[in-house]
Structures are given as C-alpha cells and as structure tokens.
Design an enzyme around this catalytic site. Sequence first.
Site, mmCIF file in Angstrom:
data_model
loop_
_atom_site.group_PDB
_atom_site.id
_atom_site.type_symbol
_atom_site.label_atom_id
_atom_site.label_comp_id
_atom_site.label_asym_id
_atom_site.label_seq_id
_atom_site.Cartn_x
_atom_site.Cartn_y
_atom_site.Cartn_z
ATOM 1 N N GLN A 236 0.839 -1.206 0.000
ATOM 2 C CA GLN A 236 0.000 0.000 0.000
ATOM 3 C C GLN A 236 0.870 1.251 0.000
ATOM 4 O O GLN A 236 1.867 1.329 0.712
ATOM 5 C CB GLN A 236 -0.911 0.015 1.231
ATOM 6 C CG GLN A 236 -1.979 -1.058 1.228
ATOM 7 C CD GLN A 236 -3.115 -0.767 0.265
ATOM 8 O OE1 GLN A 236 -3.189 0.288 -0.344
ATOM 9 N NE2 GLN A 236 -4.021 -1.722 0.119
ATOM 10 N N ASP A 326 -8.502 -8.674 -2.455
ATOM 11 C CA ASP A 326 -7.970 -7.330 -2.684
ATOM 12 C C ASP A 326 -7.401 -7.275 -4.101
ATOM 13 O O ASP A 326 -6.186 -7.224 -4.302
ATOM 14 C CB ASP A 326 -6.887 -7.024 -1.646
ATOM 15 C CG ASP A 326 -6.408 -5.579 -1.705
ATOM 16 O OD1 ASP A 326 -6.965 -4.802 -2.504
ATOM 17 O OD2 ASP A 326 -5.475 -5.226 -0.960
ATOM 18 N N CYS A 353 -9.864 -0.571 -4.764
ATOM 19 C CA CYS A 353 -9.421 0.793 -5.045
ATOM 20 C C CYS A 353 -10.204 1.382 -6.223
ATOM 21 O O CYS A 353 -9.861 2.440 -6.737
ATOM 22 C CB CYS A 353 -7.915 0.829 -5.334
ATOM 23 S SG CYS A 353 -7.401 -0.205 -6.711
#
Length: 396
Positions: A236, A326, A353
Amino acid sequence: MKIGNKYIVNIIDNDSNGNGIARIDNFVIFVSYALKDEELEIEITSVNKRFANAKITKIIKKSKYRCNINCNSYDKCGGCAFLHTKKNIENELKLQGINKLFNINIDKILSNNEYNYRNKATFHIKNNLIGYYSEKTNDIVEFDNCLLLDDRINKIYNYFKTSNLNNLDEIIVRVTTKEIMIIIKGNIKEYDINDLTSKYEINSIYLNDKLIYGNAYIIEELNDIKYTIYPNAFFQVNYDNMKLLYDKVLEYADIGNKLLDLYCGTGTIGIYLSKNFNKVIGIEINKEAILNANINKKLNNINNIEFKCGDASTFKIDDYDVIVVDPPRSGLNKKTIDLLKQTNSKKIIYISCNYKTLKRDIDLLNNYKLSKLEIINMFNKTKHCEVVAILERKNK
C-alpha cells in the site's frame, strides 16, 4: 463547439472526480478544477458526442471552498483532482459518487493524512527529462516538489533531475518509515552510485532487476509486524491509511477456523489477521510478493499461514469462514467470481481501489448481500479512494 473555443459559464454541480459541471445549450461540459457556484471563463480542450472537457482560463466568481494550488505542474500532470479545494469538499464529493452508485447513504470517510503520504513513485525519462506522464499521454511533466510524495522521494527525484539521464528509461523510488530503495532502469550495464549514496541514506539499489547496492529488500513495520518489500512487490502506498484499512478489515473479520486471502501480495493482510484464525491461506500471482510473504511469515514467527504462488482464480473450494479479496483496479475476473459463489464462506471482505468495478462484482456475487461499506481516502487529493465491502452469505 470546437477545441479552443472560449465561453463564460456557471458551474452548476461537481462530479466525484473533482470536475465542475456546466451546460451550454444543454450540452454538458466537464471543467477541470472547477467548483459548484463559480462563474468562469473556460476553454474547450476536447469534444465528444455527449459532452466536452474544458479548462479554466479565468475565475470571475470564486467559490468560498477554493484553495490556492501550491503546485506549478498540477494542470499538466493531472494526477491531483482535488488540489483546488478543501479536504471536507473532496470527501463530500467522493462520498456523493459512492452513495449514488450503491444507492446508500454513508456520511463518513476515514483518512489520516492529506499530503506527503506516497511511499512509492515511478518517474519516466524521455529526451533527458524526468517526471510523471501527463494524464492520458506519454508526455513528461517535470516538477519541483510533488505534494503527495514522501519528502525523501522528492529529494531523490530532484537529484536525478539534475543528473545525467542518458540511456535511462525509468527511476522508481520506494520508501518505508526508515528505509529507501531505488530501482534504475535503462539501456545500461552499470551505473555510478557513489555520488547518490554519499548524499542519501539508501538501503537498496537495483539496476535492471539486479541488486547493485545494499539489501535485497526494504522493511516496513506496522503494529510490531515486520514486512519485507522486494522491488516489484505490491505494498500500500499510504502507510498511515493502510493501518486504518487493516484495522477495519480486522474489525469485520471476526474469529474463525480458516481464512482465505486472495491477491495476498506480501502477506500483509493475512499476517495481520493471523491471530484470529487457526489457518490462513494466501494466494498471489506475483512471485516476488510470495517470496516476501514467506520471509514475513518467518520474520514474525507465524506458523499458521501457507502462501501459494498462483492466480487467484485457482484457489481450492473449502470451508473458509472468511475470504478476503484485494484485486487490482480492474476487479475480479469471471472465474474467480464463479468460484467464490461456490464457497460456503459466511463472509467475503472485498477491498477495492475502484468502487465502480466493486459494484459490478458485488452484483455478480448475487448469493451474497452487502452488509457494510467503509470508505478510506487512501489517495488524498486524487480522484481515487479505497472501499471495504462486507458481504454476507444469503440464507439458502
């Protein structure tokens, strides 16, 4: 309406990407860096069948929410959609876009920092210029100080900006709380690093995927957990908001027997949740990330995790209590969705995202219901944000 034409317009609304919305003869104009209730002189930059794009050439009536833009390259770069407005307006517009798409009413967006948060940057090189690619082009945009970058990255960028860039294609800089990695790419077999290492405390330098200085990886630490990061491994980009994200996942993961972590990267989520489960399985296609994940497992003395290198769509259907996914911005592929629908997992925690592909995938996972959305402004000042969706299995 043609490119280059100028008009006086009133901004009647904003979209979630930071654009102002105007109309000329009922034709929609998206105006970069404009705010609702402003009166502006604009210049048309592109025209499509249904809408046009424009830039501001003069502010006639200014919004009370407008801020001074302390960047000399923002209008050329295009990376920061919200530099012109206050944080609360940015958050409001991002929530507006998510609430409209999901038909919900969330009034809270989480964030720890606004500037200097990015721990990784890729700088492209062309014609002896180094910088970002301008949005939707391969034109190089140079700058003095990027407001989003960790200050150490800005300093190293400015070092390369005044260096010999012949035969170089790309410079990548990654930092952790205490360490720095530089990746140099180009049509060269060696690079003199003596001046660079004498000026900066660098821990690792790669040249065309070959380690030429220091350690093979850099280390980040989060809540007493150590994570190693190889050059090509995902991590990240915002350390402070990563903690917010992981704590939210921990809050909803509960406690169970088995956890599946798809797109596990360097094992960060799986390791963070490992105390809550008897067994954790992580799957990741990036070989370097899996190397990191296995190093991280040993580094933190965790024995209940198994990491596998492979495509997320190849996982074995089993009795997982919780599945964490993710995926990249493009979302889940059809095969992965079909396999997820066959599991008996009570809960899927989907980290995204890109809330638009998240909504698409949730609609396809129609044997699960959305019970909770948490929004984290992981990418402050840009048009992006991070969303955590809690999906619970419907009763059969």
